[in-house]
Design an enzyme around this catalytic site. Structure first.
Site, PDB file in Angstrom:
ATOM      1  N   TRP A   1       0.841  -1.186   0.000  1.00 18.39           N
ATOM      2  CA  TRP A   1       0.000   0.000   0.000  1.00 18.39           C
ATOM      3  C   TRP A   1       0.890   1.255   0.000  1.00 18.39           C
ATOM      4  CZ3 TRP A   1      -0.357   3.863   3.793  1.00 18.39           C
ATOM      5  CH2 TRP A   1      -1.341   4.841   3.532  1.00 18.39           C
TER       6      TRP A   1
ATOM      7  N   ASP B   1     -15.625   8.693  -0.382  1.00 12.21           N
ATOM      8  CA  ASP B   1     -16.243   7.871   0.659  1.00 12.21           C
ATOM      9  C   ASP B   1     -17.021   8.717   1.679  1.00 12.21           C
ATOM     10  OD1 ASP B   1     -16.799   5.833   2.384  1.00 12.21           O
ATOM     11  OD2 ASP B   1     -14.706   5.294   2.791  1.00 12.21           O
TER      12      ASP B   1
ATOM     13  N   TRP C   1     -14.541   3.272  -8.389  1.00  6.71           N
ATOM     14  CA  TRP C   1     -14.941   1.967  -7.861  1.00  6.71           C
ATOM     15  C   TRP C   1     -13.790   1.426  -7.014  1.00  6.71           C
ATOM     16  CZ3 TRP C   1     -18.256  -1.860 -11.015  1.00  6.71           C
ATOM     17  CH2 TRP C   1     -18.270  -3.136 -10.428  1.00  6.71           C
ATOM     18  N   ASP C   2     -13.977   1.448  -5.733  1.00  9.72           N
ATOM     19  CA  ASP C   2     -12.900   1.103  -4.811  1.00  9.72           C
ATOM     20  C   ASP C   2     -13.022  -0.352  -4.350  1.00  9.72           C
ATOM     21  OD1 ASP C   2     -10.686   1.508  -3.203  1.00  9.72           O
ATOM     22  OD2 ASP C   2     -11.476   3.323  -2.261  1.00  9.72           O
TER      23      ASP C   2
ATOM     24  N   CYS D   1     -10.066   1.376  -8.442  1.00  3.94           N
ATOM     25  CA  CYS D   1      -9.225   1.732  -7.301  1.00  3.94           C
ATOM     26  C   CYS D   1      -9.266   0.552  -6.357  1.00  3.94           C
ATOM     27  CB  CYS D   1      -9.805   2.983  -6.630  1.00  3.94           C
ATOM     28  SG  CYS D   1      -8.977   3.447  -5.087  1.00  3.94           S
TER      29      CYS D   1
ATOM     30  N   ASP E   1      -2.615   5.462  -3.262  1.00  5.98           N
ATOM     31  CA  ASP E   1      -3.049   6.422  -2.253  1.00  5.98           C
ATOM     32  C   ASP E   1      -1.930   7.381  -1.894  1.00  5.98           C
ATOM     33  OD1 ASP E   1      -5.642   5.634  -2.012  1.00  5.98           O
ATOM     34  OD2 ASP E   1      -5.399   4.552  -0.119  1.00  5.98           O
TER      35      ASP E   1
HETATM   36  C1  GLA Z   1      -9.213   3.969  -0.399  1.00 11.11           C
HETATM   37  C2  GLA Z   1      -8.924   4.771  -1.647  1.00 11.11           C
HETATM   38  C3  GLA Z   1      -8.854   6.246  -1.297  1.00 11.11           C
HETATM   39  C4  GLA Z   1     -10.170   6.667  -0.689  1.00 11.11           C
HETATM   40  C5  GLA Z   1     -10.480   5.814   0.515  1.00 11.11           C
HETATM   41  C6  GLA Z   1     -11.874   6.075   1.038  1.00 11.11           C
HETATM   42  O1  GLA Z   1      -8.129   4.026   0.477  1.00 11.11           O
HETATM   43  O2  GLA Z   1      -7.751   4.339  -2.253  1.00 11.11           O
HETATM   44  O3  GLA Z   1      -8.581   6.995  -2.451  1.00 11.11           O
HETATM   45  O4  GLA Z   1     -11.182   6.563  -1.645  1.00 11.11           O
HETATM   46  O5  GLA Z   1     -10.391   4.435   0.226  1.00 11.11           O
HETATM   47  O6  GLA Z   1     -12.181   5.298   2.115  1.00 11.11           O
END
Ligand code: GLA
Length: 739
Positions: free
Chosen positions: A191, A359, A469-470, A518, A540
């Site tokens: 990450w 989010d 879309w995560d 995502c 991120d």
């Molecule tokens: C993940 C995504 C971020 C953001 C958060 C929201 O970490 O990679 O860009 O959207 O979730 O909870």
């Protein structure tokens, strides 16, 4: 493009960029005669088989090049296919039965794949191999593209016998290379530091990368390259192999005792089995093979073109991607309608084109402990609903986008209360949590149906033109209530097929929405996702310096148009580093550009800078998003202190070069950045961005010929007194416009 020579039982795939030559051995096995440099068609290459293959019985362990090797009959290397028969054996005698040469490229049912828009763009040969005793028919499919140095390969298995079969290994590609004098290049990470380039000499034995996490993952990427130790960015042989798949994968190279190398990639066999009943068929994902003699840069360019133009699809494939502002790092969960509209209003004034609500807009989600699965708006925060907010945003003149995380459920949610069994887990055993959330079993059709319905309602509820879309956790306790005990090995693949099915339904229902994939940043940044979402949130980590490495590594296989890249506030939220605003933009320009901050917190000076950045990107967006990308000097080379890259328009009339220096070292010596991809005979007028009248600008704001710029290069000669004032994290862009 595909030639069949009956007398030689030889298939030759050729497009002037590469040749891929197959032959049918005496025992019917399909072998590889040559992959690499283009060879003349109209000729036999049977002489390349030194030892005709009759099975391994006479010379056990001969390293003959095979396209579909199976275990147990003298080939002791890693198999490409292993199928268990009713008696428990896995020995097959796969022999050529027939082949078909087809114009264009057939789709793979249920899976993402590259395509041809016109029949003349590609040609495909499907070769059927059959095992008479079990009734298994294996169809190896090869597509050669007319204009790209690439071959797509996939496999279909059909059970035409009377009994159940069980697949335990089904590789998408096996490539037997005659020598092992290669370096293996691949992308590793975690990450916030995804896709770092790692390289090692091939050594005897097996070297592999894989995922067992349910997503392709940030740990390893489903892409590997082999390069000769002498290969550079611009010269020498390179082979790239990418798997068009987003789930558990394997990419592996085995160097066997005679010094040949077998490459294989496909679904990770460690977490996979598949039952194949009589009459059933199974399709593997496809693998893309690129070969070039022109270095890693040409290899990347082939992937970029193919992925951008013939893997990505839909209305947004060729359209300029909008400059966005995303509220995540600006507000996290702490927002209401007024705060969002305020951010969007400033963004609009700065020239930004799209506002994305991240989010926290649904259920009762004030932090990450609840509400995933409850895809209805939280009216406490957004009294006018998504529609009300979206209309206020679009009235400002911005497009509106929304974050979703379809595959997940929070234990604290209405969805979990109603359908606890939809969450992945094994009854009676504890469930491992990740980010306080569970994963829905997308292998179940009712789950996919439900998500398609509720998300369809939300996406249809207002003027939404973008979706992020995560997918924020890996899968643990893999098990599905809908699968028999002896079919639980199908779990992971069925999960990803469900994800693809949901993507397919939503992208079909909303063809005008731009989808960005995502997964905690770049945890599922792969070719499979690109077939549905032409861009992805790269990481991120928005720190400009970290992004140099992440975007550089990603560019080995993935086009700039697929990499979401945002300017965020400092101190950076992932590293605490303070970089100049100009450098943050200069890095993010080489991606799908945007901002991820609270625009209302920008000072007047910063606003002026951002306005200038937005204008710059709009002016050069076509080159930056779709130009030919060249890596000039990189974070993984030498001391890594200088990175430089550039994008050149197809007509070579314009180019943008980015030069970045991590640490400022006193009394720097002169440096030259040699450029690439220009027209040697044309004059280019060079301007420098941002406009600072310093030594670098004075040395380079000139008109120079392409040959001069390639042979000699830009002149990065910082005056030592000026340089002292720059501090760390310096950058400069150079725009070249043909006179
Ligand atoms: C993940 C995504 C971020 C953001 C958060 C929201 O970490 O990679 O860009 O959207 O979730 O909870």
């Amino acid at each position: 493009m595909i030639e069949w020579r009956e007398a030689d039982r030889q298939l030759h795939l050729a497009n002037g960029h590469l040749s891929y030559i197959l032959a049918i051995h005496e025992n019917g096995a399909l072998g590889l005669l040559h992959v690499g440099a283009p060879l003349a068609t109209g000729r036999s290459y049977r002489h390349l088989v030194v030892r005709p293959f009759r099975g391994f019985s006479n010379r056990l362990g001969d390293p003959v090049a095979l396209e579909c090797p199976t275990p147990g009959a003298g080939d002791y290397r890693m198999p490409g296919l292993a199928v268990e028969q009713p008696d428990g054996s896995t020995v097959l005698e796969l022999a050529y039965r027939e082949h078909r040469i087809l114009a264009g490229k057939p789709a793979i049912p249920g899976l993402p794949s590259t395509y041809a828009e016109a029949d003349g763009e590609a040609e495909t040969v499907e070769v059927d191999l059959a095992d008479v005793r079990s009734g298994l028919v294996v169809t190896l499919s090869y597509t050669i593209f007319r204009d790209v140095a690439a071959v797509a390969r996939s496999v279909r298995l059909r059970n035409q016998g009377p009994a159940d079969l069980r697949i335990s290994t089904a590789m998408s590609l096996v490539l037997d290379l005659p020598d092992a004098g290669w370096n293996l290049v691949h992308l590793v990470g975690a990450w916030a530091r995804e896709r770092q380039v790692v390289e090692r000499r091939l050594v005897p034995g097996r070297q592999s990368i894989s995922s067992g996490r349910g997503s392709s993952s940030a740990a390893h990427n489903p892409f590997v390259a082999l390069r000769r130790p002498t290969t550079t960015e611009t010269h020498g042989e390179a082979i790239g192999v990418a798997l068009v798949y987003s789930g558990n994968f394997l990419a592996e190279v085995e160097v066997e005792p005679y010094g040949t190398a077998r490459v294989r990639t496909g679904i990770n066999p460690e977490t996979f089995t598949w039952a194949l009943a009589p009459g059933e068929e199974f399709a593997t994902p496809e693998a893309i093979l690129v070969w070039t003699a022109d270095g890693l840069g040409a290899m990347s360019d082939a992937f970029h073109r193919l992925f951008r133009e013939r893997l990505a699809r839909g209305t947004w494939r060729d359209r300029p991607r909008p400059i966005l502002v995303n509220n995540w790092e600006g507000t996290y969960f702490d927002f209401n309608e007024e705060r969002l509209v305020a951010i969007a209003t400033v963004a609009r004034d700065l020239g930004i084109e799209l506002f994305v609500l991240d989010d926290g807009w649904f259920g009762k989600r004030d932090d990450d402990t609840s509400s995933l699965g409850d895809w209805f708006v939280d009216r406490r925060k957004l009294p006018g609903g998504i529609d009300g907010l979206a209309r206020r945003i679009t009235d400002l003149g911005l497009a509106f986008g929304l974050w979703i995380e379809p595959e997940m459920v929070s234990e604290r949610s209405e969805l979990f209360a109603a359908h606890p069994d939809w969450a992945i887990g094994i009854p009676g055993r504890p469930r491992t949590e990740g980010r306080q959330q569970l994963v829905l079993d997308l292998g179940r059709t009712e789950v996919v149906d439900h998500l398609a319905r509720v998300l369809g309602e939300i996406l249809g509820s207002g003027p939404i033109s973008y979706v992020k879309w995560d997918m924020n956790r890996w899968i643990t306790e893999p098990w599905s209530a809908t699968l028999r005990a002896d079919r639980q090995g199908e779990f992971f693949h069925r999960y990803i097929l469900g994800v693809y099915e949901l993507y397919r339904r939503l992208t079909r229902a909303f063809p005008d929405i731009l989808f960005e994939s995502c997964a905690s940043g770049g945890d599922r940044f792969d070719a499979g996702m690109l077939a549905y979402a032409p861009q992805a949130w790269t990481s991120d980590d928005t720190d400009a310096i970290e992004r140099l490495a992440i975007q550089w590594g990603s560019s080995l296989a993935y086009p700039v148009s697929s990499m979401g890249a945002h300017v965020s506030a400092v101190p950076n939220h992932q590293t605490g580093r303070v970089t100049p605003l100009a450098t943050r933009a200069a890095v993010a320009f080489f991606g799908v550009f945007g901002y991820e901050l609270d625009t209302t917190a920008l000072t007047d000076d910063e606003q002026a800078e951002v306005r200038d950045q937005v204008a710059f990107y709009k002016k050069h967006r076509d080159v930056l998003q779709r130009g030919r990308f060249h890596r000039l000097r990189g974070p993984f080379e030498g001391d890594g202190n200088t990175t430089a890259w550039m994008s050149v328009a197809d007509d070579r009339g314009r180019a943008v070069v980015g030069v970045y220096r991590v640490l400022n070292r006193p009394a720097p010596g002169p440096d030259r950045i040699q450029l690439r991809g220009l027209d040697p005979d044309r004059e280019y007028r060079i301007t420098v961005w941002p406009q600072i009248a310093d030594g670098v600008a004075r040395a380079n704001t000139l008109t120079r010929r392409g040959d001069d710029l390639e042979a000699v290069g830009l002149l990065i000669d910082l005056d030592r007194h000026e340089a002292a004032g720059y501090g760390d994290f310096w950058s400069r862009l150079f725009v070249l416009e043909a006179a």
